[in-house]
Scaffold this motif. Structure first.
Motif, short mmCIF file in Angstrom:
data_model
loop_
_atom_site.label_atom_id
_atom_site.label_comp_id
_atom_site.label_asym_id
_atom_site.label_seq_id
_atom_site.Cartn_x
_atom_site.Cartn_y
_atom_site.Cartn_z
N ASP A 24 0.82 -1.20 0.00
CA ASP A 24 0.00 0.00 0.00
C ASP A 24 0.86 1.26 0.00
O ASP A 24 0.46 2.29 -0.52
CB ASP A 24 -0.92 0.03 1.22
N GLU A 25 2.03 1.18 0.60
CA GLU A 25 2.89 2.35 0.72
C GLU A 25 3.40 2.82 -0.63
O GLU A 25 3.90 3.94 -0.76
CB GLU A 25 4.05 2.03 1.66
N ARG A 26 3.28 1.97 -1.65
CA ARG A 26 3.74 2.35 -2.99
C ARG A 26 2.67 3.11 -3.75
O ARG A 26 2.90 3.58 -4.87
CB ARG A 26 4.17 1.11 -3.77
N VAL A 27 1.48 3.23 -3.18
CA VAL A 27 0.41 3.99 -3.80
C VAL A 27 0.62 5.47 -3.50
O VAL A 27 0.83 5.87 -2.36
CB VAL A 27 -0.97 3.54 -3.25
N LYS A 28 0.55 6.28 -4.55
CA LYS A 28 0.67 7.73 -4.37
C LYS A 28 -0.70 8.30 -4.07
O LYS A 28 -1.66 8.04 -4.80
CB LYS A 28 1.24 8.38 -5.63
N ILE A 29 -0.80 9.07 -3.01
CA ILE A 29 -2.07 9.68 -2.63
C ILE A 29 -1.97 11.20 -2.79
O ILE A 29 -1.06 11.83 -2.27
CB ILE A 29 -2.44 9.35 -1.17
N ILE A 30 -2.92 11.75 -3.52
CA ILE A 30 -3.05 13.20 -3.64
C ILE A 30 -4.32 13.58 -2.88
O ILE A 30 -5.43 13.36 -3.36
CB ILE A 30 -3.16 13.65 -5.11
N PRO A 31 -4.19 14.12 -1.68
CA PRO A 31 -5.37 14.37 -0.86
C PRO A 31 -6.05 15.71 -1.16
O PRO A 31 -5.42 16.66 -1.61
CB PRO A 31 -4.81 14.38 0.56
N ASP A 32 -7.33 15.74 -0.92
CA ASP A 32 -8.11 16.98 -0.89
C ASP A 32 -7.94 17.86 -2.13
O ASP A 32 -7.67 19.06 -2.03
CB ASP A 32 -7.76 17.78 0.37
N VAL A 33 -8.10 17.26 -3.29
CA VAL A 33 -8.13 18.05 -4.52
C VAL A 33 -9.46 18.80 -4.57
O VAL A 33 -10.53 18.20 -4.41
CB VAL A 33 -8.00 17.14 -5.76
N VAL A 34 -9.41 20.09 -4.78
CA VAL A 34 -10.63 20.91 -4.80
C VAL A 34 -11.21 20.92 -6.21
O VAL A 34 -10.57 21.38 -7.16
CB VAL A 34 -10.35 22.35 -4.33
N TYR A 35 -12.43 20.39 -6.36
CA TYR A 35 -13.06 20.37 -7.68
C TYR A 35 -14.20 21.38 -7.82
O TYR A 35 -14.81 21.51 -8.88
CB TYR A 35 -13.54 18.97 -8.05
N GLY A 36 -14.45 22.13 -6.75
CA GLY A 36 -15.48 23.16 -6.80
C GLY A 36 -15.69 23.80 -5.44
O GLY A 36 -15.07 23.39 -4.44
N HIS A 37 -16.55 24.81 -5.40
CA HIS A 37 -16.87 25.49 -4.14
C HIS A 37 -18.37 25.73 -4.07
O HIS A 37 -19.03 25.93 -5.09
CB HIS A 37 -16.14 26.84 -4.03
#
Length: 287
Positions: A24-37
């Motif tokens: 699992d540690e090899r998975v890249k995580i991009i957290p909290d991408v904002v797609y709108g407001h």
């Protein structure tokens, strides 16, 4: 009332305490991408990128009772591991949550998430024509809404996101409500239990996937327990019949003796079916 609400959120609870492995540690995580407001708040999703991406993406609808809660992305890894292991990039999508927001507003959010991901597909290493959507219960409902009521976008829109299509190429839904007409009646027990259902009942048809099936809908996998008392299996059986009549590829996996929410072997069986479905329908097309 409390017990019913807890049951509907079981799908979300199943992902709350996973174990993390070295893989699992090899998975890249991009957290909290904002797609709108909306209302001064950000709409966000997390991106899970596998070590060896296959170019396809799967949007997971974080929704139980149309409530959408934040969870530490690290705690989602084991839930998405079967897809990640096969090279799928996973987008964990949160929407404006009940009780503040009702289903029409929630649907607009998840539509926007698809449009945003399509617009930025290259950034995430996915093919915009190979996007699938998956969810359970309310998340399954939202997945089916996306599958049955997509549009091509609005080329004249000033917002580039809204210019994009919200169409997906494949759908998987666990125990989804498919007909909201009874639920939005003020006399229905669901109406009081789930605030997201408290919208103009004249709009119920628009948000009932059962009534929106057309021949151009994407291949759809339905998974339902035959002992589900909260969302009876008839919801999946009825929409499956509509898909068949319109000649849309569809399968219904019935989990015997399962209620609303899967555990143990039932969950493993359902998860394997989802991976197999997306492998079949999101595979890279031959040149």
């Amino acid at each position: 009332m409390k017990n019913v609400f807890t049951t509907l959120l079981l799908f979300s609870c199943l992902i709350s305490a996973p174990s993390i492995t070295a893989a699992d540690e090899r998975v890249k995580i991009i957290p909290d991408v904002v797609y709108g407001h909306k209302f001064g708040m950000a709409l966000t999703f997390d991106v899970f990128q596998p070590e060896k991406p296959n170019g396809a993406g799967v949007l997971f609808m974080v929704s139980g009772g149309w409530y959408s809660r934040w969870t530490d992305p690290q705690n989602m890894l084991s839930w998405f591991k079967p897809l990640l292991d096969e090279g799928f990039t996973v987008f964990c999508v949160r929407h404006g949550s009940s009780p503040k927001f009702k289903i029409p507003e929630v649907v607009e959010d998840v539509r926007r998430s698809v449009r945003f991901i399509r617009l930025h597909a290259k950034d995430y290493g996915v093919d915009p024509s190979r996007l699938g959507v998956w969810g359970g219960s309310a998340g399954g409902h939202l997945s089916l809404v996306l599958g049955t009521t997509s549009d091509k976008g609005k080329p004249e829109a000033k917002d580039k996101v809204l210019q994009e299509s919200d169409r997906v190429a494949a759908v998987a839904a666990y125990y989804p409500p498919t007909d909201l007409r009874e639920f939005v009646d003020e006399k229905s027990p669901y109406y009081q239990r789930f605030p997201a259902l408290q919208f103009d009942k004249e709009l119920a048809d628009d948000f009932s996937p059962l009534l929106q099936v057309t021949p151009d809908d994407p291949p759809t996998l339905l998974i339902h327990g035959d002992q589900d008392k909260l969302v009876p299996i008839s919801h999946s059986e009825n929409i499956m019949q509509q898909f068949k009549e319109k000649k849309v590829p569809v399968e219904l996996l019935v989990i015997e003796n399962a209620a609303h929410g899967f555990r143990g072997d039932d969950q493993t069986r359902a998860s394997q079916a989802v991976v197999k479905w997306f492998q079949k329908h999101l595979a890279k097309q031959a040149d």
